[in-house]
Design an enzyme around this catalytic site. Structure first.
Site, PDB file in Angstrom:
ATOM      1  N   CYS A  63      55.362 -54.699-136.500  1.00 56.35           N
ATOM      2  CA  CYS A  63      55.134 -53.255-136.227  1.00 56.35           C
ATOM      3  C   CYS A  63      53.590 -53.278-135.976  1.00 56.35           C
ATOM      4  O   CYS A  63      52.657 -53.577-137.114  1.00 56.35           O
ATOM      5  CB  CYS A  63      55.296 -52.238-137.130  1.00 56.35           C
ATOM      6  SG  CYS A  63      54.505 -50.545-137.080  1.00 56.35           S
ATOM      7  N   TRP A  96      64.974 -49.903-140.919  1.00 58.08           N
ATOM      8  CA  TRP A  96      64.397 -51.000-141.459  1.00 58.08           C
ATOM      9  C   TRP A  96      65.111 -51.255-142.703  1.00 58.08           C
ATOM     10  O   TRP A  96      65.618 -50.525-143.486  1.00 58.08           O
ATOM     11  CB  TRP A  96      62.931 -50.868-141.712  1.00 58.08           C
ATOM     12  CG  TRP A  96      62.043 -50.519-140.734  1.00 58.08           C
ATOM     13  CD1 TRP A  96      61.511 -49.501-140.472  1.00 58.08           C
ATOM     14  CD2 TRP A  96      61.633 -51.592-139.634  1.00 58.08           C
ATOM     15  NE1 TRP A  96      60.526 -49.425-139.379  1.00 58.08           N
ATOM     16  CE2 TRP A  96      60.776 -50.914-139.020  1.00 58.08           C
ATOM     17  CE3 TRP A  96      61.957 -52.797-139.749  1.00 58.08           C
ATOM     18  CZ2 TRP A  96      59.900 -51.362-137.910  1.00 58.08           C
ATOM     19  CZ3 TRP A  96      61.382 -53.316-138.543  1.00 58.08           C
ATOM     20  CH2 TRP A  96      60.355 -52.705-137.668  1.00 58.08           C
ATOM     21  N   VAL A 131      61.550 -42.481-140.853  1.00 61.51           N
ATOM     22  CA  VAL A 131      61.435 -43.249-141.797  1.00 61.51           C
ATOM     23  C   VAL A 131      60.536 -44.588-140.953  1.00 61.51           C
ATOM     24  O   VAL A 131      61.451 -45.159-140.292  1.00 61.51           O
ATOM     25  CB  VAL A 131      62.809 -43.948-142.349  1.00 61.51           C
ATOM     26  CG1 VAL A 131      62.681 -44.919-143.397  1.00 61.51           C
ATOM     27  CG2 VAL A 131      63.555 -42.631-142.932  1.00 61.51           C
ATOM     28  N   THR A 132      59.351 -44.553-141.360  1.00 65.63           N
ATOM     29  CA  THR A 132      58.750 -45.690-140.864  1.00 65.63           C
ATOM     30  C   THR A 132      57.900 -46.493-141.695  1.00 65.63           C
ATOM     31  O   THR A 132      57.603 -46.345-142.756  1.00 65.63           O
ATOM     32  CB  THR A 132      57.757 -44.783-139.442  1.00 65.63           C
ATOM     33  OG1 THR A 132      56.886 -44.023-140.267  1.00 65.63           O
ATOM     34  CG2 THR A 132      58.282 -43.832-138.589  1.00 65.63           C
ATOM     35  N   GLU A 148      50.803 -42.852-142.447  1.00 71.35           N
ATOM     36  CA  GLU A 148      50.261 -42.873-141.301  1.00 71.35           C
ATOM     37  C   GLU A 148      49.115 -43.851-141.352  1.00 71.35           C
ATOM     38  O   GLU A 148      47.966 -43.977-142.011  1.00 71.35           O
ATOM     39  CB  GLU A 148      49.510 -41.501-141.133  1.00 71.35           C
ATOM     40  CG  GLU A 148      48.536 -41.281-139.948  1.00 71.35           C
ATOM     41  CD  GLU A 148      49.299 -41.682-138.798  1.00 71.35           C
ATOM     42  OE1 GLU A 148      50.275 -41.308-138.163  1.00 71.35           O
ATOM     43  OE2 GLU A 148      48.658 -42.760-138.022  1.00 71.35           O
ATOM     44  N   SER A 149      49.314 -44.762-140.380  1.00 73.39           N
ATOM     45  CA  SER A 149      48.576 -46.078-140.456  1.00 73.39           C
ATOM     46  C   SER A 149      47.027 -45.829-140.048  1.00 73.39           C
ATOM     47  O   SER A 149      46.097 -46.424-140.615  1.00 73.39           O
ATOM     48  CB  SER A 149      48.896 -47.218-139.438  1.00 73.39           C
ATOM     49  OG  SER A 149      48.750 -46.524-138.136  1.00 73.39           O
ATOM     50  N   TYR A 195      54.576 -48.270-125.350  1.00 79.52           N
ATOM     51  CA  TYR A 195      56.122 -47.786-125.780  1.00 79.52           C
ATOM     52  C   TYR A 195      56.507 -46.769-124.987  1.00 79.52           C
ATOM     53  O   TYR A 195      57.673 -46.628-124.451  1.00 79.52           O
ATOM     54  CB  TYR A 195      55.744 -47.104-127.071  1.00 79.52           C
ATOM     55  CG  TYR A 195      55.833 -48.208-128.458  1.00 79.52           C
ATOM     56  CD1 TYR A 195      57.004 -48.202-129.188  1.00 79.52           C
ATOM     57  CD2 TYR A 195      54.590 -48.774-128.733  1.00 79.52           C
ATOM     58  CE1 TYR A 195      56.985 -49.236-130.112  1.00 79.52           C
ATOM     59  CE2 TYR A 195      54.640 -49.694-129.922  1.00 79.52           C
ATOM     60  CZ  TYR A 195      56.054 -50.004-130.361  1.00 79.52           C
ATOM     61  OH  TYR A 195      55.981 -50.912-131.567  1.00 79.52           O
TER      62      TYR A 195
HETATM   63  N1  LIG Z   1      52.188 -42.793-136.973  1.00 81.09           N
HETATM   64  C1  LIG Z   1      52.826 -43.954-137.629  1.00 81.09           C
HETATM   65  C2  LIG Z   1      53.787 -44.760-136.614  1.00 81.09           C
HETATM   66  C3  LIG Z   1      54.548 -45.646-137.280  1.00 81.09           C
HETATM   67  C4  LIG Z   1      55.639 -46.553-136.346  1.00 81.09           C
HETATM   68  O1  LIG Z   1      56.073 -45.564-135.361  1.00 81.09           O
HETATM   69  N2  LIG Z   1      56.418 -47.377-137.222  1.00 81.09           N
HETATM   70  C5  LIG Z   1      57.605 -47.756-136.376  1.00 81.09           C
HETATM   71  C6  LIG Z   1      57.526 -49.352-136.031  1.00 81.09           C
HETATM   72  S1  LIG Z   1      56.362 -50.137-134.880  1.00 81.09           S
HETATM   73  C7  LIG Z   1      58.836 -47.481-137.072  1.00 81.09           C
HETATM   74  O2  LIG Z   1      58.834 -47.646-138.462  1.00 81.09           O
HETATM   75  N3  LIG Z   1      59.747 -46.867-136.399  1.00 81.09           N
HETATM   76  C8  LIG Z   1      60.822 -46.519-137.274  1.00 81.09           C
HETATM   77  C9  LIG Z   1      62.202 -46.219-136.372  1.00 81.09           C
HETATM   78  O3  LIG Z   1      61.729 -46.182-135.126  1.00 81.09           O
HETATM   79  O4  LIG Z   1      63.186 -45.820-136.666  1.00 81.09           O
HETATM   80  C10 LIG Z   1      51.877 -44.797-137.996  1.00 81.09           C
HETATM   81  O5  LIG Z   1      50.863 -45.063-137.073  1.00 81.09           O
HETATM   82  O6  LIG Z   1      51.567 -45.188-139.117  1.00 81.09           O
END
Ligand SMILES: N[C@@H](CCC(=O)N[C@@H](CS)C(=O)NCC(=O)O)C(=O)O
Length: 328
Positions: A63, A96, A131-132, A148-149, A195
Site C-alpha cells: 500500500c 486485509w 477498514v484500511t 490516516e497516513s 487509482y
Molecule cells: N486515507 C488513508 C487511505 C488508506 C487506504 O486507502 N489504504 C488502502 C490500501 S492501499 C486500503 O487499506 N484499502 C482497503 C480496502 O480497499 O478494502 C491513508 O492515507 O491512510
C-alpha cells in the site's frame, strides 16, 4: 452493522455507479495524534503521549499510503520504539488478512487476529466505515490512534524527537505552505490519480483521470530538471509522498491501472530522482516489490479477474542516478 464488501462495511468505496464511473476515496475515521506530552493534536482526543514501545503500526507493504509511514519510521529512527505487523498481500472477500503464507507477512503480532477488520472491531465494537492500512494502534488504551497516513507521518516527523534525538525535519515550518500546495496537486493528479484511472468504470472517467496523471508527470519532469527536490531544495514529506507512487508506477500502475502513455523510466529526471530517493539509507528495505506486484494483480476482481501475475520488466532502482545525493 451493514454488509461486508471486501472486508469493509462501506460499499461506497467500490461504488462508482453514482459518480459517472469515477472512483472516490472516503475520509479516514480515526484522527487522533501522538504528541510529545500527550496534549491533543490538531484533531481528535489527547493522552496519546510519545512513549517507547507503546504504539504498534499495522501496514501492508503493497500500500502506497502505508509505505509512507514505514519510510518515516525508518528515517526517524523509530524502529526500536514502534513495532510493526504486516498483512498478507492478497486482499479478497475478507479484506486485509493476517495470513502468513507469504514472505514478510507477519500475522498480527499483538493479538493473533485473523483479519484486519477484527482489529477495528476490537477498538470500536460497532465499527462501520472502511477498514484500511495503515493503522496506528495504542497498546496502552486499546484504541486506534489514527488510520490516516498523511497525519501519521507528521506525528512520526517530530513527536518522538525528544526520545530518539533524531531531529530530521521533513515538514519544516517555513516550507509548509509550499509543501501543502505540492501535496494537494500530487495527491489529486498522481497518488490518487492512478487509482482514479485504474478504478474508473467509464471511458470518460478514465480519460479524465489518466490525462491528469500524465499532466502531473510532465510537470514533475520539468520541475525536477531545474530543482533537486520538490520544495525548497531539500527533501521534505512531499518527496516521500511522491516516491511511494513512483516506485509502484512501472511494476503496477502502467499496466494494471492503464497508466501507459509513458513509463516512469521514460522521464529522465523523474526516474533519476526516484533512484536518488530509493538509495537514501533505510529506504530500500521498505520497498517490497513482491508484495506490491502480488497485491494489485491478485486483489482487484474487476481489473484482473484471473489473477495472472505479469512478467514485468526488471527495474534497477539501485542504478547510479547522477543527481546530488539527498542531504538528510
Ligand atoms: N486515507 C488513508 C487511505 C488508506 C487506504 O486507502 N489504504 C488502502 C490500501 S492501499 C486500503 O487499506 N484499502 C482497503 C480496502 O480497499 O478494502 C491513508 O492515507 O491512510
Amino acid at each position: 452493522m451493514g454488509q461486508l464488501v471486501n472486508g469493509n462495511w462501506d460499499p461506497a468505496w467500490y461504488d462508482t455507479a453514482s459518480t459517472g464511473g469515477r472512483f472516490q476515496r472516503t475520509v479516514a475515521r480515526f484522527r487522533n495524534w501522538i504528541t510529545p506530552d500527550g496534549a491533543p493534536g490538531p484533531s481528535g482526543d489527547g493522552d496519546f503521549r510519545a512513549e517507547p514501545g507503546r504504539y504498534h503500526l499495522y501496514v501492508s507493504y503493497a500500500c502506497p499510503w502505508a509505505h509512507r509511514t514505514l519510510i518515516f519510521r525508518a528515517l526517524k529512527g523509530l524502529e526500536g520504539l514502534i513495532d510493526v505487523s504486516a498483512v498478507h498481500p492478497d486482499m479478497l472477500d475478507d479484506g486485509w488478512t493476517f495470513a502468513t503464507d507469504f514472505p514478510g507477512a507477519t500475522g498480527d503480532a499483538q493479538f493473533g487476529l485473523p483479519f484486519l477488520r477484527d482489529l477495528y472491531t476490537r477498538a470500536v465494537p460497532d465499527m462501520s466505515g472502511r477498514v484500511t492500512v495503515p493503522v496506528l494502534w495504542d497498546k496502552a488504551t486499546g484504541r486506534i490512534v489514527s488510520n490516516e497516513s498523511a497525519e501519521i507521518i507528521r506525528m512520526f516527523n517530530s513527536a518522538f524527537d525528544g526520545i530518539t534525538g533524531n531531529g530530521r525535519d521533513f515538514w519544516p515550518e517555513p516550507l509548509r505552505d509550499q509543501i501543502e500546495a505540492v501535496n494537494t496537486r500530487i495527491y489529486r493528479g498522481f497518488n490518487n490519480g492512478v487509482y482514479r484511472a485504474g478504478f474508473a468504470t467509464t471511458q470518460a472517467a478514465y480519460d479524465e483521470a489518466v490525462r491528469e496523471v500524465f499532466d502531473t508527470m510532465d510537470w514533475l519532469e520539468d520541475h525536477l530538471s531545474r530543482a533537486p527536490f520538490l520544495v525548497g531544495g531539500v527533501v521534505t514529506e512531499a518527496d516521500w509522498r511522491l516516491f511511494t507512487t513512483l516506485v509502484r508506477f512501472d511494476p503496477v500502475y502502467h499496466l494494471h491501472f492503464k497508466c501507459n502513455r509513458n513509463r516512469l523510466v521514460d522521464f529522465p529526471n523523474l526516474w533519476a530522482y526516484t533512484r536518488a530517493l530509493y538509495q537514501v539509507p533505510g529506504v530500500a528495505d521498505t520497498v517490497k516489490l513482491d508484495h506490491i506486484v502480488r497485491h494489485y494483480h491478485y486483489s482487484h476482481d474487476t481489473i484482473n479477474p484471473n489473477r495472472i501475475l505479469p512478467i514485468n520488466p526488471v527495474i534497477d532502482f539501485a542504478a547510479p542516478h547522477g543527481r546530488a545525493a539527498p542531504q538528510i
